[in-house]
Structures are given as C-alpha cells and as structure tokens.
Design an enzyme around this catalytic site. Structure first.
Site, PDB file in Angstrom:
ATOM      1  N   GLU A  47      76.096   8.334  26.041  1.00  0.00           N
ATOM      2  CA  GLU A  47      75.489   8.259  27.371  1.00  0.00           C
ATOM      3  C   GLU A  47      76.170   6.359  26.901  1.00  0.00           C
ATOM      4  OE1 GLU A  47      71.523   8.655  28.806  1.00  0.00           O
ATOM      5  OE2 GLU A  47      72.788  10.819  29.139  1.00  0.00           O
ATOM      6  N   GLU A  75      75.118  17.223  27.334  1.00  0.00           N
ATOM      7  CA  GLU A  75      73.704  17.293  27.312  1.00  0.00           C
ATOM      8  C   GLU A  75      73.214  18.590  29.072  1.00  0.00           C
ATOM      9  OE1 GLU A  75      72.426  13.851  25.730  1.00  0.00           O
ATOM     10  OE2 GLU A  75      70.303  14.497  27.139  1.00  0.00           O
TER      11      GLU A  75
HETATM   12  C1  GAL Z   1      69.651  11.320  27.822  1.00  0.00           C
HETATM   13  C2  GAL Z   1      69.637  10.595  26.605  1.00  0.00           C
HETATM   14  C3  GAL Z   1      68.953  11.162  25.492  1.00  0.00           C
HETATM   15  C4  GAL Z   1      67.282  11.744  25.641  1.00  0.00           C
HETATM   16  C5  GAL Z   1      67.519  11.781  27.041  1.00  0.00           C
HETATM   17  C6  GAL Z   1      65.928  12.560  28.120  1.00  0.00           C
HETATM   18  O1  GAL Z   1      69.951  10.924  28.794  1.00  0.00           O
HETATM   19  O2  GAL Z   1      71.262  11.406  26.232  1.00  0.00           O
HETATM   20  O3  GAL Z   1      69.113  11.045  23.870  1.00  0.00           O
HETATM   21  O4  GAL Z   1      66.679  10.270  25.734  1.00  0.00           O
HETATM   22  O5  GAL Z   1      68.493  12.037  28.308  1.00  0.00           O
HETATM   23  O6  GAL Z   1      66.292  13.358  28.425  1.00  0.00           O
END
Ligand code: GAL
Length: 811
Positions: A429, A505
């Site tokens: 991100e 993710e």
């Molecule tokens: C994502 C991020 C992670 C964590 C997660 C929590 O956007 O890449 O590191 O923060 O959100 O939902």
C-alpha cells in the site's frame, strides 16, 4: 559412492590459465567454517549512556541476558507511550548491549565476522571501540567483519546501541532491541562470501532436473590453484550428485572468484506444499588441494507458473495459494525470535489448511524461511511498507532514499535460495501509487531484485487497483496485487488485459475469541481508519460470528466465496493468520492488539478457523458455536461449519431442533433458538451415516483448573518451549465460557515462565508474569527450558478452584 554426473563449469570475470573439471580427494574433512551462536551472556542497559562503546567501559552493573531480546514487551502498556496503541502501546527508547569475549591467538590466520539477523532499529555496532557501522532498518540482516580490530589472545568487546526512541515509526508493534539471533562466523582467508551462493533449478521433470549453483568466493591470499567440490545430499543424507572444478590462476589478493556449476540430478523428488522435500548442497573450497571452506545451501526442486487465466500452478498442478499475512511478533513473547514459537504459529496454520505466508510488511527472521521450506508454505517475501512518503511520522521513509538499495539487495541475497520463497513484494500500500514518482521508484526496485534473482515474480500489494496506479503503470510489476477490493476482481481482466493476478491482502474481519453478539446475520461495519471511536461493545469486545469488518475489508466467508469464483486469481493472503500486537482497529484504547487474527494472540483458534479447516483440508470437521451459557429464553444463533457430510442435525436436551444442509455456496448452517440450559448436540451425517458428533453443555460455576502442555518433552537447550493451555472447568469438566479467574503459576525444575497471555486484546496485565486471568475460560503460560535436563513441575492455582499440576520433561 555416487556416480559422478556430467560436469560443467564457467568461471566469472577472472582470467585463468587452466580450467580442469575434476572431483578431488580432499586433504582434510574437518569443518573449516565455524558458525557459533552468539546469543548468550550479553550485558544490557535500558537508556542512553556515554562511552559504552569503549572497551574500558564498565558494564558490571548492567543486566545480563541472552538474546534474542525485546525490551518493549517487558514494559507497561500505556496509551501515552510514543509508539501509540497502533504500535502496541509499549515503551521504546534507547538500549545498549555489550558482550565481552576472547579470541585465541590461533585464529589470527582467520577472518572473523559478526552476523545480526535483525535489530530494531537504528543500530550502531562497535568492536573494541571501533565503529563498524549503522543500520537503520529494523528487519534487515547484516554482517560486520571484526578481524582487523580484534585482540587475538585477549579480550574483545562488542557494543551495540539500539535507538527506537523516535516514535511513532511503525503501524504495528515492532519490539525493540537485538530481537533476532546473532552469530560469530569464522572462515579461512579464502572462503565463500556472505550469502555467497545462489541456487536455481531448471528443466525440472520427474526424470531429471538441472541444478545451477553460482558460488562467489572472496580470496585474501596468493594462490595458484583453487577448486570447489559440490555435493547434493538427499533428505536421508545420501549423496545423489557431485561435481568438482579446479582453476589454476595467478591470482591477486582481495579478489572475487566466481564459479558456476551445473549439476544434473536424476529423478528429483520435488518440493511442494504437501510434500516439502529438501535436499542440501554442500560446497567445499580447496586452495592448492587443501580444504579451506565448506558451505551449505538449501535446495528444494520445484517449478511454478502464474497464468493470467488459470492462476497459479506448482510442479505443473493447479494450486490455489491459500495464504495469510502475519506480522513478526510472537504474541506475549514480543518480537524476540524463538524458533519453537514460530514453528507453533506455522503448525496451527498448516492444520487449518493454509499453504502460504506473506511476511507483512518486512523481511522475516531467517528461521521463518527455514520453517516454511521444511513445512511446505509458499512465501511472499515483502520488503517495504513505505517508500519515500511516510505512513507514520518517523517510519522507514526517512531512510528509503539512502538505504533501499542496500536493504533490498541484502534481503534478496539472503532469501533467494529458499524454495518456499515464490514471490517478492517490493511494497505494501505504497502511498506513491498515486504519484508519478512511482514510475521512477518501482522500476528501480524491480531492477534491484531482478539483478539478483529473475526466477520469481515481483508484486506490490496495491490498495489502488485502478488503471491510474502508477506502480502498475510503470510496468515494473510481474504480478498485479490487489489489497481488498474483492468486488473489483471481476473487472480485473478488463482493466489489465493479459495480466497475472494475486490478492495480496484480503478480509480484515474483526473478532474477539469466545465473544458472541446476537443476531449473527447482520454485517457490522466499523468506522473508517483514523476514527478513534470504538463503536461497539463498551468493553471493546467484537463478536466472533465473522460479521464485523472495517469499511475496506470483507468477511471471511465473502472473501473465500469470491476467491473460489475466479480461476485467474492465483490465490490470496488473509489479513491475518494470527492476532498481533498493535493496530487494534479501530484505534481504540484500551485495546492494544489486533482483532484480525483467525487465531488469537495466545494461539487459541477463533471459530472461523474451522470454516477454513472444513474447506481447505481433508480432515472431517464439525464445529458448532457459540457456547451454551445464556439467559433462559434468550434468542441464540447456532452456527455449524462442517464437511464430509450432507447434513447436520441439532438436538437440544435430546430433542431434535432440525436438520440443516448447506446449499449453493453456503459455508455454514445456522439455527435460531431460544436458549434453554442443558446440552446442545450436533450430528453430521453422510448418506444417513454419522460422520461426527459434537456436544456443548451448559457449564456451571468455575470449580477446577485443567492444564494441557502442547509438548510434555522439550529440549534442555535454554530455548525450547512448552505452551501450556490453562482451562477453567466446572465440576463436570466443562469449560466455563466466561471464566476470568486469576490463575497463579509456580514452576519447579530447570525452566522458567517465558510469558503468559489469554488472548484478550484489552488486557494491560504484563506478559512477563507468573499469573494471568483467564479470558473467556482460557489462559496460556509459556514454559521455557533452561540448559539442565530433568523434570519440570508446573502448577496452577486460583482462589476457590481445585489446582492442577503437570510435569514436563526437559532432556
Ligand atoms: C491494510 C494494511 C495492513 C493492515 C490492514 C488492517 O490496508 O495493508 O497493514 O493495516 O489494512 O485492516
């Protein structure tokens, strides 16, 4: 002796007089490289001090400890700690470590190095008052040469200053200190360089494979002939191939000599997630016929492919990457690396059917990759959470410009021989996705990786999947990664025709283990990032029905359903496998750890664990929840995850309340009932035959303690652990689902309590303690062996409860 295979040899840049392929008889078989664990007996001081880098400094009053060490986890939770609750609410600061050691005069002819696997963060290292260097990156492994500054035959002192005082510098808990292993490495003056081998395989089939080994030798002596012999050992230790090369050369001192060996291997046994077969490559170096070095390189033979339409395949077979993201901390042990604790994390995930790990968002401990090689996980090895733009005020963006090349090179050099590493991620991100600077940086990073390894695709985990994403636009990325946005999966190929796809993710569903809010079938969306109001239960609990998510996330079931739909999707990495310290989204003091894990911080699975197990393994599963302790007449939703059956029948106090069957893409069945105390019984059946039965009884008052050690025999090596689950039971042996009794622990024998936990993200009790309150009926004590074998007696007592004792053997 094995048949000698065909021998091929190329020599690097150097000029040579003669090139002779030969398998030589070595003059010595003694180990010439020594790698000594250097963790023991460091002196530690919390806080800054002057002159501690000098040999003459007196550290007699400092605390003596063994590494790996994390001083933050020994501290007190407070929202006022500069790390903030997002960083775990524990203290940072500056810490000093010193270690004194002797080096024999006989080592004068050697080269001596110190290897740090990871120091968080901003470490400066001195030996005998001489500064060796500075590394800002808290996750990177690094080496310093000590030789020129050592007192041979006398005392030497290493001093390390660790500066984690400028915070916040992380979006999750980092830990502080020399939190990974340290090694003292001694080699001869002609030796394989640091991370000096690179193995790849090609033309892999059931019949044969070609193993290509590149070896980089650093030479500090005048020599006339240098040779290497490489042997490949199978998992049973049998030599299955060998090759030797000698070159004669008029060589200068301080030179680099490169060898490139191609070793054919017959009938290779392939490495896969189900059968992680490992070979070992041992390379021996000779100078003028005398053995001067030996070096081991891991070898797993596999091939894989990412396809724009068909997704991922391993060894020619389609495989969905069923992964989780995890941070590096080990729960109540903080970030202090412990092999067994890491192994336990992976074992629980493996049992769930998980086959991949994303090292979010930094290089992992080397032991993680040893374990993923051995246990069969695909790894997405990630480098950065930010580039030049900050996510939090003092994060790595401060160092990116100056250090990214060195850090990324070191990561790839260290990790590229692991068969489990299949994807490189150069960022998570990255805020610069939206900026033209990404057009410059992404190709730069990709070139760094590709200069050292072209065999794996590069990705970034993008939270901006649109075509304006400048990282994707740069063309540097082999595999396009989406974070979340599962409703956009269908548009992927219109957006990015012909491109390969991975969900880097997903999910971010929030749950507190053992806590249930009714009704279960409405989705609750938590407020957006940065909103510090905890809209939910006043006690900061979150329902464990897989129905509470942040606006950017989705439920486990919704994600998995989307994942199953698209063949082009190589797979996904769920946020997260385990709960971790920090990031208690929404950012809500008094919470100090995450709710995202499928497994809680103490290692107790949340219910959704069994949804995955029912889908991802062949193991028969029937898991019903919640517990059966409610107010009479209260409406309760009962869920069942199951497999290997076509129906589940539920009984309350012996009376059937109905048969349920999953239809369509259902992942669970549900009954809605008025609670009456007694026994809930579920029976799963296939073709009318009972597959599994599960009963839950209404529990009475807490009456006794039960202890279960995950391993009752551990190694007396000072590091091994036994994880002891503490259950609060009623008089009939049922777990009391809301029990919160304070339990005291006592240990006799050669062991100590490394830490305690209960999985409650809100608890501010110390992890380093000999007591813990149960949380929803359970607690955990981690017993760590000392170095003397014998029996360890572990006792748990609590007011008004029958105590329990177990014996663990250290051998
Ligand atoms: C994502 C991020 C992670 C964590 C997660 C929590 O956007 O890449 O590191 O923060 O959100 O939902």
């Amino acid at each position: 002796m094995p048949a000698i295979k065909a021998i091929l040899c190329r020599v690097g840049k150097l000029s040579f007089l003669l090139l002779v392929p030969v398998l030589f008889t070595l003059k010595s078989s003694a180990q010439v490289r020594s790698i000594i664990n250097f963790d023991k007996g460091w002196h530690f001081h919390l806080g800054d001090t002057t002159n501690a880098e000098q040999s003459t400094f007196t550290d007699a009053n400092w605390r003596v400890l063994n590494l790996p060490h994390d001083w933050s986890v020994e501290g007190t939770f407070s929202k006022d700690n500069p790390a903030t609750p997002e960083g775990g609410a524990l203290p940072g600061g500056i810490g000093w470590y010193r270690k004194t050691f002797t080096v024999p005069v006989s080592a004068k002819s050697k080269l001596i190095y110190i290897d740090f696997d990871g120091v968080y963060q901003k470490s400066t290292v001195w030996v005998n008052g001489h500064e060796l260097g500075f590394r800002p990156n808290g996750y990177i492994s690094f080496r310093y040469e000590l030789t020129p500054y050592l007192n041979f035959g006398g005392q030497n002192t290493i001093a390390v200053k660790v500066d984690n005082s400028v915070q916040p510098n992380s979006r999750w808990y980092s830990g502080s200190g020399i939190y990974r292993n340290v090694w003292l490495v001694t080699t001869g003056k002609t030796a394989i360089d640091h991370w000096g081998t690179y193995v790849t395989t090609s033309e892999v089939s059931a019949q044969s494979a070609k193993v290509d080994l590149k070896v980089k030798i650093r030479n500090n002596v005048s020599l006339s002939k240098i040779g290497i012999e490489t042997k490949i050992y199978d998992a049973l230790g049998k030599i299955v191939a060998a090759v030797g090369n000698i070159i004669s050369k008029k060589d200068q001192q301080d030179s680099i000599i490169n060898f490139d060996q191609v070793i054919p291997l017959d009938k290779p046994i392939l490495w896969s997630v189900d059968h992680p077969y490992l070979y070992k490559i041992v390379t021996q170096v000779t100078v003028d016929g005398k053995m001067v070095d030996d070096y081991t390189t891991p070898l797993g033979i596999r091939y894989f492919n990412f396809d724009a339409d068909k997704g991922f395949s391993l060894n020619g077979k389609h495989l969905k990457i069923l992964g989780v993201c995890d941070h590096h901390d080990l729960g109540s042990l903080g970030s202090a690396l412990n092999y067994r604790a890491l192994e336990r994390q992976l074992q629980e995930l493996k049992e769930m059917g998980c086959n991949a790990i994303r090292t979010s968002h930094n290089p992992p401990a080397p032991e993680l990759l040893e374990l993923t090689d051995k246990m069969g996980f695909i790894v997405m090895d990630e480098a950065f959470d930010c580039w030049e733009w900050a996510k939090v005020k003092y994060d790595y963006h401060l160092y990116f410009k100056q250090w990214h090349k060195r850090d990324l090179e070191d990561q790839v050099l260290r990790d590229r021989n692991h068969p489990s590493v299949i994807i490189w991620s150069i960022g998570n991100e990255i805020p610069q996705q939206a900026d033209t600077s990404a057009l410059r940086i992404a190709p730069d990073l990709a070139a760094i990786v590709h200069s050292l390894d072209k065999t794996r695709p590069i990705t970034t985990a993008n939270d901006r999947p649109d075509t304006n994403n400048k990282i994707v636009k740069s063309g540097a990325i082999d595999l396009i990664g989406y974070n979340y946005h599962e409703y956009d999966y269908a548009k992927f190929h219109d957006r990015y025709p012909g491109k390969k796809f991975i969900a880097t993710e997903t999910t971010s569903d929030l749950q507190t283990r053992g806590h249930y809010d009714m009704p279960s079938d409405s989705i609750r969306i938590w407020p957006s990032r940065g909103d510090d109001k905890f809209v939910g239960n006043a006690d900061n609990t979150v329902s464990a029905y897989d129905n509470v998510r942040p606006p950017w996330g989705s439920t486990h079931e919704a994600t998995w359903k989307a994942m199953k739909k698209y063949n082009m999707l190589s797979g996904f990495f769920i946020w997260t496998g385990w709960d971790y310290l920090g990031e208690p989204t929404p950012y809500s003091w008094p919470s100090r750890s995450s709710y995202f894990g499928i497994i809680d911080l103490a290692g107790f699975p949340k219910d959704v664990y069994y949804m995955y197990q029912s889908e991802w393994t062949n193991k028969p599963v029937l898991h019903i929840f919640p517990h059966w302790n409610w107010t009479p007449g209260q409406t309760i939703d009962i869920w069942a995850y199951y497999n290997h059956a076509d129906e589940v029948e539920l009984y309350v106090n012996g009376k059937s309340v109905g048969i349920k069957k999953k239809t369509g893409d259902d992942l669970h069945v549900m009954w809605r009932l008025k609670f009456e105390p007694g026994t809930l019984k579920a029976v799963s059946r296939k073709d009318g035959k009972v597959v599994l039965t599960q009963k839950i009884h209404t529990a009475g008052k807490p009456a006794k303690i039960e202890l279960n050690a995950d391993r009752s025999v551990i190694n007396a090596d000072g590091k091994d652990l036994s994880f002891v689950t503490v259950k609060i039971l009623d008089k009939d042996g049922n777990v009391v689902p809301d029990a919160s009794n304070l339990v005291n622990f006592k240990i006799n024998g050669n062991a100590f309590i490394a830490s305690v936990d209960n999985g409650d993200p809100v608890s501010h009790d110390p992890f380093k303690a000999d007591y813990r309150k149960a949380f929803n009926g359970l607690a955990l004590a981690i017993v760590q062996a000392k170095e003397t074998p014998g029996n360890i007696t572990f006792t748990a007592t609590a007011d008004g409860l029958q105590p329990a004792t177990i014996t663990i053997k250290a051998k």
